[in-house]
Design a protein around this motif. Structure first.
Motif, PDB file in Angstrom:
ATOM      1  N   ASN A 239       1.941 -20.505 -18.024  1.00 50.14           N
ATOM      2  CA  ASN A 239       3.052 -19.905 -17.190  1.00 50.14           C
ATOM      3  C   ASN A 239       4.362 -20.475 -17.765  1.00 50.14           C
ATOM      4  O   ASN A 239       5.534 -20.132 -16.968  1.00 50.14           O
ATOM      5  N   GLN A 244       4.727 -17.238 -22.051  1.00 50.52           N
ATOM      6  CA  GLN A 244       5.172 -15.734 -21.426  1.00 50.52           C
ATOM      7  C   GLN A 244       6.075 -14.840 -22.233  1.00 50.52           C
ATOM      8  O   GLN A 244       6.026 -13.634 -22.160  1.00 50.52           O
ATOM      9  N   ALA A 254       5.350 -10.344 -17.464  1.00 46.19           N
ATOM     10  CA  ALA A 254       5.439 -11.665 -17.334  1.00 46.19           C
ATOM     11  C   ALA A 254       5.169 -11.904 -15.610  1.00 46.19           C
ATOM     12  O   ALA A 254       5.518 -11.088 -14.898  1.00 46.19           O
TER      13      ALA A 254
END
Length: 256
Positions: A239, A244, A254
């Protein structure tokens, strides 16, 4: 004299033992991650980036359909973390207390593809494209999320019963792609990210996202793993901005 030799021998052994611990050498923890087949190329890029940033952790992967991964976790396979393309499978494992800390980390789109050399039908609707196909490849809806999304699309268009006999079921979304590439299917439902990897297929239709459940990817730690800290470090990394950006490079959406 014997005492002197013994003392010298012991001293030499101590020196050799000290030298065997190479300065700067760090013990690595290997964690095993089972990931959705559609993530394979992205993970090939993410692996060296993560290992460079976290030199004490080494990643090991296997790939398959999310339903297959869920079944492997349920059977007690040695897996530390999972990356699934199915909220249903992630939730099932959480409810069974076989996985924890589930987080969404990416999204995708469903598309209909055909072989690159297929004659273009200008302005053809999805219904017409499917009607013109003799064989339509989809992932097995019972174990492959992309297949479940494809089935939902056909059902919402009232086409599932009419097209059911044409369906060729695959074990994962990459197998669907290979069927269409090889001409073993006239059309197939895959993710946008899979279609972008192949020069042998063309996207004929982007599927309206209102025709199926939202497509999202989830990470989770497998209960019973003895490598929780290292696994959490990697799953949290998915994350973060570097991961991303890599996901976006391959066409994934994303997380917001």
């Amino acid at each position: 004299m014997k005492k002197v030799v013994l003392i010298l021998s012991c001293g030499l052994l101590l020196i050799l033992a000290a030298c065997s611990d190479t300065p700067g050498e760090t013990k690595k923890t290997t964690i095993h991650i089972s990931a959705a087949a559609s993530l394979k190329d992205t993970m090939d890029d993410i692996k060296p980036l993560f290992e460079k940033a976290h030199p004490t952790i080494k990643l090991s992967f296997d790939f398959g359909g999310s339903g297959q991964i869920r079944e492997r976790v349920e059977s007690g396979a040695p897996i530390d973390g999972i990356l699934l393309a199915s909220k249903k499978d992630a939730d099932t494992l959480s409810k069974q207390k076989l996985a924890k800390d589930t987080k969404e980390f990416a999204g995708n789109e469903l598309v209909l593809i055909e072989p690159k050399d297929t004659t273009q039908i200008k302005g053809a609707s999805l219904e017409q494209l499917l009607d013109n196909a003799d064989k339509i490849a989809i992932g097995d809806p019972e174990s492959v999320p992309a297949g479940a999304y494809a089935k939902q699309t056909l059902e919402n268009l009232n086409l599932y019963n009419t097209e059911k006999a044409k369906l060729v079921l695959a074990t994962d979304v990459r197998q669907v792609l290979s069927y269409v590439e090889a001409g073993n299917a006239d059309a197939g439902f895959v993710y946008q990210t899979d279609a972008e990897l192949s020069k042998k297929v063309q996207v004929k239709e982007k599927i309206d996202e209102n025709l199926h459940e939202p497509i999202a990817y989830y990470s989770a730690q497998v209960m019973g793993s003895n490598k929780n800290e290292a696994t959490k470090t990697f799953l949290d990394y998915m994350n973060k901005s570097e991961a991303q950006k890599t996901l976006e490079k391959y066409g994934f959406k994303a997380t917001k």
